[in-house]
Design an enzyme around this catalytic site. Structure first.
Site, PDB file in Angstrom:
ATOM      1  N   GLU A 155       0.848  -1.199   0.000  1.00 48.99           N
ATOM      2  CA  GLU A 155       0.000   0.000   0.000  1.00 48.99           C
ATOM      3  C   GLU A 155       0.879   1.242   0.000  1.00 48.99           C
ATOM      4  O   GLU A 155       1.553   1.537   0.983  1.00 48.99           O
ATOM      5  CB  GLU A 155      -0.917   0.012   1.232  1.00 48.99           C
ATOM      6  CG  GLU A 155      -1.770   1.274   1.332  1.00 48.99           C
ATOM      7  CD  GLU A 155      -2.522   1.392   2.642  1.00 48.99           C
ATOM      8  OE1 GLU A 155      -2.896   2.538   2.989  1.00 48.99           O
ATOM      9  OE2 GLU A 155      -2.731   0.372   3.320  1.00 48.99           O
ATOM     10  N   ARG A 191       0.691  10.388   0.374  1.00 50.79           N
ATOM     11  CA  ARG A 191       1.102  11.412   1.328  1.00 50.79           C
ATOM     12  C   ARG A 191       2.339  12.161   0.875  1.00 50.79           C
ATOM     13  O   ARG A 191       2.853  13.007   1.609  1.00 50.79           O
ATOM     14  CB  ARG A 191       1.358  10.766   2.705  1.00 50.79           C
ATOM     15  CG  ARG A 191       0.118  10.119   3.291  1.00 50.79           C
ATOM     16  CD  ARG A 191       0.405   9.400   4.583  1.00 50.79           C
ATOM     17  NE  ARG A 191      -0.755   8.634   5.029  1.00 50.79           N
ATOM     18  CZ  ARG A 191      -0.755   7.810   6.055  1.00 50.79           C
ATOM     19  NH1 ARG A 191       0.347   7.644   6.770  1.00 50.79           N
ATOM     20  NH2 ARG A 191      -1.845   7.137   6.383  1.00 50.79           N
ATOM     21  N   LYS A 227     -11.216  -2.384   6.007  1.00 52.09           N
ATOM     22  CA  LYS A 227     -10.109  -1.912   6.844  1.00 52.09           C
ATOM     23  C   LYS A 227     -10.700  -1.411   8.164  1.00 52.09           C
ATOM     24  O   LYS A 227     -11.664  -0.638   8.166  1.00 52.09           O
ATOM     25  CB  LYS A 227      -9.382  -0.780   6.109  1.00 52.09           C
ATOM     26  CG  LYS A 227      -8.314  -0.048   6.907  1.00 52.09           C
ATOM     27  CD  LYS A 227      -7.709   1.052   6.029  1.00 52.09           C
ATOM     28  CE  LYS A 227      -6.696   1.895   6.778  1.00 52.09           C
ATOM     29  NZ  LYS A 227      -6.075   2.910   5.892  1.00 52.09           N
TER      30      LYS A 227
END
Length: 205
Positions: A39, A43, A126
């Site tokens: 993943e 950011r 999640k």
């Protein structure tokens, strides 16, 4: 695809990549350690290019994390992402994931959120932010009423508490940022990252 991602290994590394040139050696190190589902969080300015680079690494499943908008889903899919992860879920995000055919692991922190996602067909979710939302005891309490859902707890998961999460019947993998520390990435210490990945891959052994 999400089932494949969540069952590939006990840990999905949550990666923050500042330099595109680090993406491929990092991915190769993680795959060598037994962690193929990666993943890459949105950011940093290099994230989309990093996804494209990782998508070319043999054995790696390039995923995109911190998905917040439909445009991000579109761009990540174009970059080569094979799955997406979001901290929560909105109608527009889910619709975009379907429109662009990007398998999505949406985030839920409560039973109500998990039920709403289940209504839309999301049996893999999640659990985020895992520790702040009550940790393993909170997640374990969802087993009885929501046995259909398999979770990937992320947020505050560490090598010390990962096994507690993984012992839950509704947890198949965890998301962990400890796998690839920034200092090791900056130093290009790929061998050490492979060693960390191997220990993580053995958490269910």
């Amino acid at each position: 695809m999400i089932a494949k991602v969540c069952t590939a290994a006990p840990v999905i590394p949550v990666l923050t990549i500042d330099r595109v040139e680090d993406a491929q050696p990092l991915a190769r190190a993680l795959v060598a350690g037994g962690l193929p589902a990666l993943e890459i969080t949105l950011r940093t300015a290099a994230a989309m290019e990093a996804i494209a680079a990782v998508s070319e690494v043999e054995g790696a499943m390039a995923g995109v994390g911190t998905l917040l908008t439909a445009a991000q889903i579109r761009d990540a899919k174009s970059a080569g992402a094979t799955f997406g992860v979001s901290p929560g879920a909105t109608h527009s995000l889910i619709e975009a994931a379907r429109e662009y055919d990007l398998p999505l692991l949406p985030g839920a922190a409560t039973a109500t959120e998990a039920m709403r996602l289940l209504e839309q067909g999301f049996v893999f979710q999640k659990f985020f932010p895992a520790e702040a939302a009550g940790g393993a005891p909170a997640l374990g309490s969802m087993v009885g009423p929501l046995p259909q859902i398999t979770f990937c707890p992320t947020g505050g998961v560490t090598p010390e508490n990962a096994k507690t999460y993984l012992a839950l019947p509704n947890t198949r993998c965890v998301g962990g940022s400890w796998i690839a520390p920034k200092a090791l990435i900056d130093a290009g210490d790929w061998d050490q990252i492979t060693q960390i990945a191997r220990r993580a891959a053995d958490l269910l052994a």
